[in-house]
Design an enzyme around this catalytic site. Structure first.
Site, PDB file in Angstrom:
ATOM      1  N   LYS A 164      29.156  35.099  41.179  1.00 55.08           N
ATOM      2  CA  LYS A 164      29.503  34.146  42.239  1.00 55.08           C
ATOM      3  C   LYS A 164      29.379  32.710  41.737  1.00 55.08           C
ATOM      4  O   LYS A 164      30.169  31.833  42.114  1.00 55.08           O
ATOM      5  CB  LYS A 164      28.583  34.371  43.449  1.00 55.08           C
ATOM      6  CG  LYS A 164      28.796  33.391  44.614  1.00 55.08           C
ATOM      7  CD  LYS A 164      30.215  33.439  45.148  1.00 55.08           C
ATOM      8  CE  LYS A 164      30.373  32.782  46.510  1.00 55.08           C
ATOM      9  NZ  LYS A 164      29.665  31.551  46.746  1.00 55.08           N
ATOM     10  N   GLU A 171      36.196  27.384  41.202  1.00 52.84           N
ATOM     11  CA  GLU A 171      36.617  26.715  42.442  1.00 52.84           C
ATOM     12  C   GLU A 171      36.524  25.194  42.301  1.00 52.84           C
ATOM     13  O   GLU A 171      37.416  24.461  42.755  1.00 52.84           O
ATOM     14  CB  GLU A 171      35.737  27.221  43.574  1.00 52.84           C
ATOM     15  CG  GLU A 171      36.000  26.634  44.937  1.00 52.84           C
ATOM     16  CD  GLU A 171      34.964  27.122  45.938  1.00 52.84           C
ATOM     17  OE1 GLU A 171      34.172  26.289  46.418  1.00 52.84           O
ATOM     18  OE2 GLU A 171      34.943  28.331  46.223  1.00 52.84           O
TER      19      GLU A 171
END
Length: 292
Positions: A164, A171
């Site tokens: 993650k 991102e």
């Protein structure tokens, strides 16, 4: 399946609802009395049948450690704790060891989906022993998006949050690229409709993505983003990604630059730009702007 869920904020509250819609029983705890199903963690544990599963959705760091410490004294051998927050993967190894002494299992789950997850599902990156992960599969199936994708058992304890973390680093870089392109289009004299250019990219282009869709949503609400201040925080995972890259000697120029760009956004009067202006003035006689 029965689940205890600690932390019923933007993510946790929607996760509780999605799991319940799938037919599972969720007993939630939150400090907000309007949201909670139990007055404290002790009551939450009492309401669950053994062997218990408790999913933690609280801020990384001290808040998560406090919850783990309390659960360690409340739970029994055979119970499982899932950390679904944005903890650092090294904390997972520590928490697994602390709980393991009491015979309590530990699973880390990187969760992506934000406020859209209730309807669209959450992408899940999970780390932990296979037996513990397999026992939680009904909950993972309830949370993940429909279809074959959106869930992975990434590896041993820590692998879920490490995955993650890398996801969030990517991102950062993607958002920075969209932001830079948007600013350049806004500056160009020949361009009249930046918002519709972004909208035209949503179909048939190699840069189409959900982030692009969200950018168009934002521009529909405020076409030139005039209502926003040019300031962006970082959640910590961008920093951890860069630190992990250094530890593993992996070059991450785009992600690193996107993190530093956020730091620059917090400077109203950049010290670095003062030195650059001074040097340009010294070697080339370029004009400088003085305060006042």
């Amino acid at each position: 399946m029965q689940l205890g869920l600690i932390g019923l904020g933007k993510m946790g509250g929607n996760m509780r609802e999605r799991i319940r819609r799938a037919g599972h029983q969720v007993i939630g705890y939150d400090r907000n009395p309007e949201l909670t199903d139990a007055k404290d963690l002790a009551e939450l544990v009492e309401k669950l049948d053994a062997p218990r599963t408790i999913w933690v959705m609280v801020p990384a760091g001290t808040a998560t450690q406090v919850v783990v410490d309390e659960l360690k004294d409340l739970l029994s051998p055979g119970d499982i704790v899932v950390d679904g927050g944005n903890s650092r993967w090294t904390d997972d190894e520590k928490h697994a060891a602390e709980l393991g002494v009491k015979g309590i299992g530990f699973v880390d789950a990187g969760v992506s989906g934000g406020v859209w997850g209730l309807e669209n599902g959450y992408a899940l990156m999970v780390g932990g022993d296979k037996d513990n992960v397999d026992r939680l599969q009904p909950i993972f199936n309830a949370l993940k998006p429909d279809g074959p994708y959106g869930y992975v058992h990434a590896g041993r304890v820590g692998a879920g949050h490490f995955s993650k973390m890398v996801h969030n680093g990517i991102e950062y870089a993607m958002m920075q690229a969209y932001a830079e392109g948007w600013e350049l289009l806004e500056k160009a004299n020949s361009v009249d409709n930046v918002r519709e250019i972004f909208r035209s990219w949503q179909e048939g282009t190699v840069i189409r993505s959900w982030l692009l869709d969200l950018a168009v949503n934002a521009l529909d609400e405020d076409e030139h983003l005039d209502e926003l201040r040019g300031y962006a925080e970082d959640s910590g995972e961008g920093r951890w990604t860069v630190e992990a890259a250094i530890d593993n000697a992996v070059p991450l120029p785009a992600i690193t630059a996107s993190l530093f760009a956020r730091f620059a956004s917090r400077q109203d009067d950049s010290p670095q730009m003062k030195m650059i202006a001074a040097l340009r003035n010294q070697f080339g006689g370029h004009a400088v702007e003085k305060k006042g």
